[in-house]
Structure formats: C-alpha cells, structure tokens
Write a protein that holds these residues in place. Structure first.
Motif, PDB file in Angstrom:
ATOM      1  N   ARG A   1       0.799  -1.224   0.000  1.00  0.00           N
ATOM      2  CA  ARG A   1       0.000   0.000   0.000  1.00  0.00           C
ATOM      3  C   ARG A   1       0.837   1.282   0.000  1.00  0.00           C
ATOM      4  NH1 ARG A   1      -2.415   3.604   3.575  1.00  0.00           N
ATOM      5  NH2 ARG A   1      -4.537   4.259   2.996  1.00  0.00           N
ATOM      6  N   GLU A   2       1.690   1.464   0.989  1.00  0.00           N
ATOM      7  CA  GLU A   2       2.395   2.741   1.119  1.00  0.00           C
ATOM      8  C   GLU A   2       3.359   3.019  -0.036  1.00  0.00           C
ATOM      9  OE1 GLU A   2       1.730   5.270   2.975  1.00  0.00           O
ATOM     10  OE2 GLU A   2       0.062   4.107   3.763  1.00  0.00           O
ATOM     11  N   PRO A   3       4.166   2.047  -0.489  1.00  0.00           N
ATOM     12  CA  PRO A   3       5.023   2.321  -1.651  1.00  0.00           C
ATOM     13  C   PRO A   3       4.223   2.681  -2.907  1.00  0.00           C
ATOM     14  CG  PRO A   3       5.845   0.414  -0.477  1.00  0.00           C
ATOM     15  CD  PRO A   3       4.518   0.749   0.145  1.00  0.00           C
ATOM     16  N   ILE A   4       3.067   2.039  -3.091  1.00  0.00           N
ATOM     17  CA  ILE A   4       2.237   2.364  -4.251  1.00  0.00           C
ATOM     18  C   ILE A   4       1.686   3.782  -4.136  1.00  0.00           C
ATOM     19  CG2 ILE A   4       0.066   1.830  -5.424  1.00  0.00           C
ATOM     20  CD1 ILE A   4       0.656  -1.142  -4.868  1.00  0.00           C
ATOM     21  N   LEU A   5       1.187   4.143  -2.945  1.00  0.00           N
ATOM     22  CA  LEU A   5       0.667   5.498  -2.756  1.00  0.00           C
ATOM     23  C   LEU A   5       1.766   6.541  -2.888  1.00  0.00           C
ATOM     24  CD1 LEU A   5      -1.843   4.958   0.204  1.00  0.00           C
ATOM     25  CD2 LEU A   5      -2.371   5.372  -2.212  1.00  0.00           C
ATOM     26  N   ASP A   6       2.967   6.238  -2.391  1.00  0.00           N
ATOM     27  CA  ASP A   6       4.097   7.167  -2.539  1.00  0.00           C
ATOM     28  C   ASP A   6       4.404   7.406  -4.014  1.00  0.00           C
ATOM     29  OD1 ASP A   6       4.392   7.471   0.172  1.00  0.00           O
ATOM     30  OD2 ASP A   6       6.023   6.004   0.355  1.00  0.00           O
ATOM     31  N   ALA A   7       4.403   6.336  -4.810  1.00  0.00           N
ATOM     32  CA  ALA A   7       4.682   6.469  -6.237  1.00  0.00           C
ATOM     33  C   ALA A   7       3.622   7.305  -6.930  1.00  0.00           C
ATOM     34  CB  ALA A   7       4.773   5.085  -6.887  1.00  0.00           C
ATOM     35  N   VAL A   8       2.358   7.123  -6.548  1.00  0.00           N
ATOM     36  CA  VAL A   8       1.278   7.909  -7.145  1.00  0.00           C
ATOM     37  C   VAL A   8       1.436   9.381  -6.780  1.00  0.00           C
ATOM     38  CG1 VAL A   8      -1.210   8.329  -7.103  1.00  0.00           C
ATOM     39  CG2 VAL A   8      -0.346   5.994  -7.297  1.00  0.00           C
ATOM     40  N   ARG A   9       1.694   9.669  -5.511  1.00  0.00           N
ATOM     41  CA  ARG A   9       1.856  11.066  -5.079  1.00  0.00           C
ATOM     42  C   ARG A   9       3.009  11.748  -5.815  1.00  0.00           C
ATOM     43  NH1 ARG A   9       1.599   8.522   0.169  1.00  0.00           N
ATOM     44  NH2 ARG A   9      -0.527   8.634   1.014  1.00  0.00           N
ATOM     45  N   GLU A  10       4.082  11.002  -6.077  1.00  0.00           N
ATOM     46  CA  GLU A  10       5.271  11.567  -6.696  1.00  0.00           C
ATOM     47  C   GLU A  10       5.229  11.533  -8.223  1.00  0.00           C
ATOM     48  OE1 GLU A  10       8.420   9.322  -4.944  1.00  0.00           O
ATOM     49  OE2 GLU A  10       7.846   9.892  -2.892  1.00  0.00           O
ATOM     50  N   GLY A  11       4.162  10.994  -8.794  1.00  0.00           N
ATOM     51  CA  GLY A  11       4.028  10.950 -10.248  1.00  0.00           C
ATOM     52  C   GLY A  11       4.836   9.871 -10.919  1.00  0.00           C
ATOM     53  N   ARG A  12       5.240   8.859 -10.166  1.00  0.00           N
ATOM     54  CA  ARG A  12       6.033   7.761 -10.733  1.00  0.00           C
ATOM     55  C   ARG A  12       5.098   6.681 -11.282  1.00  0.00           C
ATOM     56  NH1 ARG A  12       8.461   5.179  -6.983  1.00  0.00           N
ATOM     57  NH2 ARG A  12       7.997   6.408  -5.119  1.00  0.00           N
ATOM     58  N   PHE A  13       4.356   7.068 -12.311  1.00  0.00           N
ATOM     59  CA  PHE A  13       3.433   6.141 -12.959  1.00  0.00           C
ATOM     60  C   PHE A  13       3.099   6.711 -14.333  1.00  0.00           C
ATOM     61  CE2 PHE A  13       0.748   9.268 -10.887  1.00  0.00           C
ATOM     62  CZ  PHE A  13      -0.239   9.517 -11.827  1.00  0.00           C
ATOM     63  N   TYR A  14       2.520   5.882 -15.177  1.00  0.00           N
ATOM     64  CA  TYR A  14       1.944   6.379 -16.422  1.00  0.00           C
ATOM     65  C   TYR A  14       0.520   5.862 -16.523  1.00  0.00           C
ATOM     66  CZ  TYR A  14       2.804   1.801 -18.702  1.00  0.00           C
ATOM     67  OH  TYR A  14       2.806   0.466 -19.044  1.00  0.00           O
ATOM     68  N   SER A  15      -0.277   6.526 -17.316  1.00  0.00           N
ATOM     69  CA  SER A  15      -1.678   6.157 -17.518  1.00  0.00           C
ATOM     70  C   SER A  15      -1.844   5.543 -18.892  1.00  0.00           C
ATOM     71  CB  SER A  15      -2.572   7.397 -17.393  1.00  0.00           C
ATOM     72  OG  SER A  15      -2.494   7.931 -16.095  1.00  0.00           O
ATOM     73  N   THR A  16      -2.779   4.622 -19.012  1.00  0.00           N
ATOM     74  CA  THR A  16      -2.933   3.949 -20.296  1.00  0.00           C
ATOM     75  C   THR A  16      -4.338   3.395 -20.487  1.00  0.00           C
ATOM     76  OG1 THR A  16      -1.997   2.225 -21.752  1.00  0.00           O
ATOM     77  CG2 THR A  16      -2.113   1.734 -19.390  1.00  0.00           C
ATOM     78  N   THR A  17      -4.714   3.268 -21.742  1.00  0.00           N
ATOM     79  CA  THR A  17      -5.905   2.519 -22.110  1.00  0.00           C
ATOM     80  C   THR A  17      -5.521   1.258 -22.880  1.00  0.00           C
ATOM     81  OG1 THR A  17      -6.152   3.756 -24.196  1.00  0.00           O
ATOM     82  CG2 THR A  17      -7.284   4.631 -22.250  1.00  0.00           C
ATOM     83  N   GLY A  18      -4.210   0.943 -22.886  1.00  0.00           N
ATOM     84  CA  GLY A  18      -3.743  -0.256 -23.582  1.00  0.00           C
ATOM     85  C   GLY A  18      -2.234  -0.345 -23.768  1.00  0.00           C
ATOM     86  N   PRO A  19      -1.608   0.625 -24.466  1.00  0.00           N
ATOM     87  CA  PRO A  19      -0.170   0.542 -24.723  1.00  0.00           C
ATOM     88  C   PRO A  19       0.670   0.552 -23.448  1.00  0.00           C
ATOM     89  CG  PRO A  19      -1.215   2.154 -26.160  1.00  0.00           C
ATOM     90  CD  PRO A  19      -2.232   1.769 -25.135  1.00  0.00           C
ATOM     91  N   GLN A  20       1.845  -0.050 -23.539  1.00  0.00           N
ATOM     92  CA  GLN A  20       2.790  -0.051 -22.435  1.00  0.00           C
ATOM     93  C   GLN A  20       3.898   0.971 -22.699  1.00  0.00           C
ATOM     94  OE1 GLN A  20       3.936  -4.266 -22.510  1.00  0.00           O
ATOM     95  NE2 GLN A  20       3.106  -4.440 -20.432  1.00  0.00           N
ATOM     96  N   ILE A  21       4.275   1.716 -21.678  1.00  0.00           N
ATOM     97  CA  ILE A  21       5.462   2.563 -21.734  1.00  0.00           C
ATOM     98  C   ILE A  21       6.514   1.875 -20.880  1.00  0.00           C
ATOM     99  CG2 ILE A  21       6.465   4.796 -21.132  1.00  0.00           C
ATOM    100  CD1 ILE A  21       3.784   6.070 -21.769  1.00  0.00           C
ATOM    101  N   LYS A  22       7.535   1.359 -21.536  1.00  0.00           N
ATOM    102  CA  LYS A  22       8.537   0.557 -20.836  1.00  0.00           C
ATOM    103  C   LYS A  22       9.599   1.419 -20.161  1.00  0.00           C
ATOM    104  CE  LYS A  22       7.718  -3.265 -24.022  1.00  0.00           C
ATOM    105  NZ  LYS A  22       8.305  -4.192 -25.031  1.00  0.00           N
ATOM    106  N   ASP A  23       9.887   2.578 -20.740  1.00  0.00           N
ATOM    107  CA  ASP A  23      10.871   3.474 -20.137  1.00  0.00           C
ATOM    108  C   ASP A  23      10.731   4.844 -20.785  1.00  0.00           C
ATOM    109  OD1 ASP A  23      12.958   4.242 -18.470  1.00  0.00           O
ATOM    110  OD2 ASP A  23      14.496   3.764 -19.952  1.00  0.00           O
ATOM    111  N   SER A  24      10.977   5.886 -20.020  1.00  0.00           N
ATOM    112  CA  SER A  24      11.035   7.240 -20.577  1.00  0.00           C
ATOM    113  C   SER A  24      12.056   8.035 -19.781  1.00  0.00           C
ATOM    114  CB  SER A  24       9.659   7.928 -20.535  1.00  0.00           C
ATOM    115  OG  SER A  24       9.218   8.107 -19.193  1.00  0.00           O
ATOM    116  N   THR A  25      12.903   8.759 -20.492  1.00  0.00           N
ATOM    117  CA  THR A  25      13.968   9.539 -19.861  1.00  0.00           C
ATOM    118  C   THR A  25      14.086  10.891 -20.545  1.00  0.00           C
ATOM    119  OG1 THR A  25      15.663   8.614 -21.335  1.00  0.00           O
ATOM    120  CG2 THR A  25      15.287   7.476 -19.233  1.00  0.00           C
ATOM    121  N   THR A  26      14.583  11.857 -19.796  1.00  0.00           N
ATOM    122  CA  THR A  26      14.917  13.168 -20.342  1.00  0.00           C
ATOM    123  C   THR A  26      16.270  13.553 -19.764  1.00  0.00           C
ATOM    124  OG1 THR A  26      12.574  13.788 -20.419  1.00  0.00           O
ATOM    125  CG2 THR A  26      14.184  15.565 -20.615  1.00  0.00           C
ATOM    126  N   GLN A  27      17.303  13.477 -20.597  1.00  0.00           N
ATOM    127  CA  GLN A  27      18.640  13.806 -20.128  1.00  0.00           C
ATOM    128  C   GLN A  27      19.522  14.195 -21.307  1.00  0.00           C
ATOM    129  OE1 GLN A  27      19.952  10.252 -18.139  1.00  0.00           O
ATOM    130  NE2 GLN A  27      20.299   9.117 -20.038  1.00  0.00           N
TER     131      GLN A  27
END
Length: 204
Positions: A111-137
């Motif tokens: 529960r808590e690690p999942i909620l922490d990830a949601v609060r911090e934006g460490r997730f993506y939203s989808t209706t089907g496709p998978q995002i395997k990785d995204s970086t900006t550097q």
C-alpha cells in the motif's frame, strides 16, 4: 507551492470550465462548490488539481467526452504540475470497466510504496499501450513502448512533435531533441487500435 498570481489565473480558468471540472471533481468524491471557487478556496483547488483525470472510461463510453488533454495542458501551461490519471469510474450500467488504468513504478507492491509512487508521479496512464521506459537527459527525451502507430512529444502552448513510421511498421521507441523553450514535456503513445498511453509531465 503555487503563487497567488498563478492561482488567480487558475481560478479564472476553472470558473470558465465549471461544467467539466465539477463533473470530474464530483466523480472523484470531491465537493466542488461555486461559492468556494469564487472565494478563491486555494486549498480545495490544490487538492482537486493535484490529480487530473486524463482518461475517463465511463464518460468516454457514454458521451465521448472522456479525454481531458486540452484542460490538462492548460494547467501545465500555467506552471501547475498536475498528474494525469486514466480511470474507469464504472457505473456498471454499460460496459465501462477495464478501459483505463495506471502502471505504477513502486519499490514494492504494498500500500504505502504504491501510494508514494502515485503522489510523486512515478506512474503512467494507459488505455492499452505499455510505456517501458522514458527519460529526459542530455537535451534529449526518449521513450520505449509496446508497438504503436504514433508517438507525440507535447509541450507548452499546444505545441509538440508527432512521430509516425514511414511504412506500415509500428514504432517501439522515439526521441525528441529539446530546444530549451518547452517549459514542460509529456509523451503520448497511440497504438493501431487508437488506444493511448500518457507519461506524466516533466518540467524543464
């Protein structure tokens, strides 16, 4: 924290879009009162806008108004960092379940690690496709995903770049070189069936 000038502009925009925002807020169990908005209820607005329903399956199936891309980008243009969620809000009157969800990058599936990830934006939203990785550097934004027909890199003022394959082949990755004028960047991946996945925005 959101400064007073940005909050005032945000309130004005919310008042002009009352129908949309009140519907989404009520769907999420938030009591959105016009009196509170007109009184500049900053705490209430911040709670509502910390998480904005980007995809809403029930609304999409019932009346075709399930996507909130334009309003999400309006908030981001104001410098308000709000995450985008895909959700069903199923009412079970029609087939409106299983159409939108989030994939969370949590250190463990409790529960808590999942909620922490949601609060911090460490997730993506989808209706089907998978995002395997995204970086900006190093001045380049990159994404890796399941096979899709288009990848869009979107930033402020409704601008962006859409990548499409030159043939019938599908894309599994894409990159965009930053110009320094983006303000923020988010990525959309659309598959051959029209289903979409969205990263959360990165402010640059």
């Amino acid at each position: 924290d959101v400064d007073e000038g940005k909050m005032d502009r945000m309130v004005d925009m919310v008042l002009k879009s009352m129908d949309l925002l009140s519907r989404h807020a009520l769907d999420r169990g938030v009591k959105l009162a016009v009196d509170n908005l007109e009184a500049r209820s900053h705490v209430l607005l911040e709670r509502i806008l910390q998480s904005f329903p980007q995809d809403h399956t029930s609304a999409f199936v019932e009346d075709g108004r399930g996507f909130s891309n334009v309003h999400w980008d309006q908030l981001l243009d104001l410098g308000i960092c709000t995450w985008g969620f895909a959700t069903d809000d199923s009412h079970w009157r029609i087939s409106d379940a299983g159409g939108g969800w989030v994939e969370v990058n949590a250190r463990e599936l409790t529960r808590e690690p999942i909620l922490d990830a949601v609060r911090e934006g460490r997730f993506y939203s989808t209706t089907g496709p998978q995002i395997k990785d995204s970086t900006t550097q190093d001045g380049v934004a990159q994404v890796q995903c399941s096979p899709v027909k288009a990848i869009s890199f979107l930033h402020k003022c409704g601008k962006g770049v859409k990548l499409r394959p030159s043939s019938e082949e599908l894309l599994t990755k894409g990159e965009y070189r930053l110009t320094g004028e983006e303000g923020y960047l988010r990525i959309e991946c659309i598959d051959a069936e029209g289903r979409c996945a969205w990263t959360n925005p990165v402010f640059l």
